[in-house]
Write an enzyme that holds these catalytic residues in place. Structure first.
Site, PDB file in Angstrom:
ATOM      1  N   HIS A   1       1.002  -1.079  -0.077  1.00  0.00           N
ATOM      2  CA  HIS A   1       0.076   0.006  -0.050  1.00  0.00           C
ATOM      3  C   HIS A   1       0.881   1.422  -0.016  1.00  0.00           C
ATOM      4  CE1 HIS A   1      -3.160  -2.618   2.085  1.00  0.00           C
ATOM      5  NE2 HIS A   1      -3.599  -2.358   0.900  1.00  0.00           N
TER       6      HIS A   1
ATOM      7  N   LYS B   1     -18.109  -5.893   7.170  1.00  0.00           N
ATOM      8  CA  LYS B   1     -16.812  -6.338   7.032  1.00  0.00           C
ATOM      9  C   LYS B   1     -16.370  -6.547   8.462  1.00  0.00           C
ATOM     10  CE  LYS B   1     -14.890  -5.648   2.409  1.00  0.00           C
ATOM     11  NZ  LYS B   1     -13.815  -5.026   1.827  1.00  0.00           N
TER      12      LYS B   1
ATOM     13  N   ARG C   1      -1.871  -6.321  -8.391  1.00  0.00           N
ATOM     14  CA  ARG C   1      -0.729  -7.084  -8.232  1.00  0.00           C
ATOM     15  C   ARG C   1      -0.413  -8.187  -9.095  1.00  0.00           C
ATOM     16  NH1 ARG C   1      -2.730  -7.880  -2.128  1.00  0.00           N
ATOM     17  NH2 ARG C   1      -4.671  -7.363  -3.450  1.00  0.00           N
TER      18      ARG C   1
ATOM     19  N   SER D   1      -3.050  -7.860   2.813  1.00  0.00           N
ATOM     20  CA  SER D   1      -3.270  -7.788   4.159  1.00  0.00           C
ATOM     21  C   SER D   1      -3.718  -9.009   4.891  1.00  0.00           C
ATOM     22  CB  SER D   1      -4.101  -6.577   4.445  1.00  0.00           C
ATOM     23  OG  SER D   1      -3.786  -5.315   4.142  1.00  0.00           O
TER      24      SER D   1
HETATM   25  P1  ADP Z   1      -9.863  -3.592  -0.401  1.00  0.00           P
HETATM   26  O1  ADP Z   1     -10.477  -4.173   0.544  1.00  0.00           O
HETATM   27  O2  ADP Z   1     -10.603  -2.318  -0.890  1.00  0.00           O
HETATM   28  O3  ADP Z   1      -9.474  -4.156  -1.570  1.00  0.00           O
HETATM   29  P2  ADP Z   1      -7.292  -3.398   0.388  1.00  0.00           P
HETATM   30  O4  ADP Z   1      -6.710  -2.672   1.565  1.00  0.00           O
HETATM   31  O5  ADP Z   1      -7.029  -4.932   0.252  1.00  0.00           O
HETATM   32  O6  ADP Z   1      -8.470  -2.885   0.171  1.00  0.00           O
HETATM   33  O7  ADP Z   1      -6.478  -2.699  -0.857  1.00  0.00           O
HETATM   34  C1  ADP Z   1      -6.624  -1.508  -1.351  1.00  0.00           C
HETATM   35  C2  ADP Z   1      -5.844  -1.282  -2.575  1.00  0.00           C
HETATM   36  O8  ADP Z   1      -4.430  -1.383  -2.616  1.00  0.00           O
HETATM   37  C3  ADP Z   1      -6.385  -2.434  -3.669  1.00  0.00           C
HETATM   38  O9  ADP Z   1      -6.354  -1.470  -4.872  1.00  0.00           O
HETATM   39  C4  ADP Z   1      -5.197  -3.436  -3.791  1.00  0.00           C
HETATM   40  O10 ADP Z   1      -5.419  -3.770  -4.916  1.00  0.00           O
HETATM   41  C5  ADP Z   1      -4.157  -2.372  -3.439  1.00  0.00           C
HETATM   42  N1  ADP Z   1      -3.154  -3.265  -3.040  1.00  0.00           N
HETATM   43  C6  ADP Z   1      -3.007  -4.238  -1.829  1.00  0.00           C
HETATM   44  N2  ADP Z   1      -1.772  -4.982  -1.657  1.00  0.00           N
HETATM   45  C7  ADP Z   1      -0.925  -4.266  -2.665  1.00  0.00           C
HETATM   46  C8  ADP Z   1       0.319  -4.571  -2.997  1.00  0.00           C
HETATM   47  N3  ADP Z   1       0.959  -5.566  -2.391  1.00  0.00           N
HETATM   48  N4  ADP Z   1       0.699  -3.861  -3.933  1.00  0.00           N
HETATM   49  C9  ADP Z   1       0.099  -2.979  -4.844  1.00  0.00           C
HETATM   50  N5  ADP Z   1      -1.260  -2.651  -4.468  1.00  0.00           N
HETATM   51  C10 ADP Z   1      -1.746  -3.217  -3.528  1.00  0.00           C
END
Ligand code: ADP
Length: 160
Positions: free
Chosen positions: A16, A40, A89, A127
């Site tokens: 992130h 959630k 990703r 996450s």
């Molecule tokens: P959500 O529940 O909205 O998917 P996340 O916190 O999992 O929220 O992810 C938020 C954003 O960050 C999403 O666009 C996700 O694809 C991106 N993201 C998560 N992990 C990575 C990573 N390792 N590299 C790049 N983008 C990421």
């Protein structure tokens, strides 16, 4: 130009932060939008997630953090932001994100979704995997910033 980067950030990872750093370098103002969805089950509440991201992003002068408990398109309209950033990703993320962007465009045709591909060292980070490793006492120090690693440790210690 303003942009928003929405997500759960439960917890924020180095993946992130990579997107936050790069997006903050492209757009004049970046708002990281922490989702608060009652359906959630988050490990960290919205306040905890906001506090962590604020700490981690304070070195960037143009990044702010907000909470959203409505549809993201409504939040963007209210804040007069037209660009929504999502991190990608791999192909699985892409097909999910593509559908989401189509949905958001249907809800508000003025929104542009911009996909940023992850830098290669972060492409396995998520996450949910990090929470799973941390819940078993595994070492997540290469996956999250130190303050998040400490918060995970504390959370799972008090949960036991
Ligand atoms: P959500 O529940 O909205 O998917 P996340 O916190 O999992 O929220 O992810 C938020 C954003 O960050 C999403 O666009 C996700 O694809 C991106 N993201 C998560 N992990 C990575 C990573 N390792 N590299 C790049 N983008 C990421």
């Amino acid at each position: 130009m303003k942009a928003a980067f929405p997500g759960s950030f439960d917890p924020p990872t180095l993946g992130h932060l990579n997107i936050i750093r790069r997006a903050a370098g492209i757009f004049n103002e970046l708002t990281v939008v922490v989702a608060e969805n009652r359906q959630k089950n988050y490990l960290f509440n919205a306040d905890e997630r906001v506090t962590m991201i604020r700490q981690l992003a304070k070195k960037y002068g143009n990044v702010s953090v907000a909470v959203c408990n409505s549809l993201i398109v409504d939040f963007l309209r209210k804040e007069r932001i037209k660009v929504l950033i999502r991190g990608i990703r791999g192909t699985e993320d892409f097909s999910y994100e593509f559908e989401l962007s189509m949905m958001n465009k249907t809800l508000d045709s003025g929104i542009e979704t911009v996909f940023m591909t992850t830098d290669p060292e972060y492409f396995t980070l998520s996450s949910s995997i990090i929470k799973e490793i941390a819940s078993f006492g595994g070492n997540v120090s290469g996956m999250v910033p130190p303050l998040v690693a400490r918060a995970l440790k504390k959370k799972y210690m008090t949960k036991k």
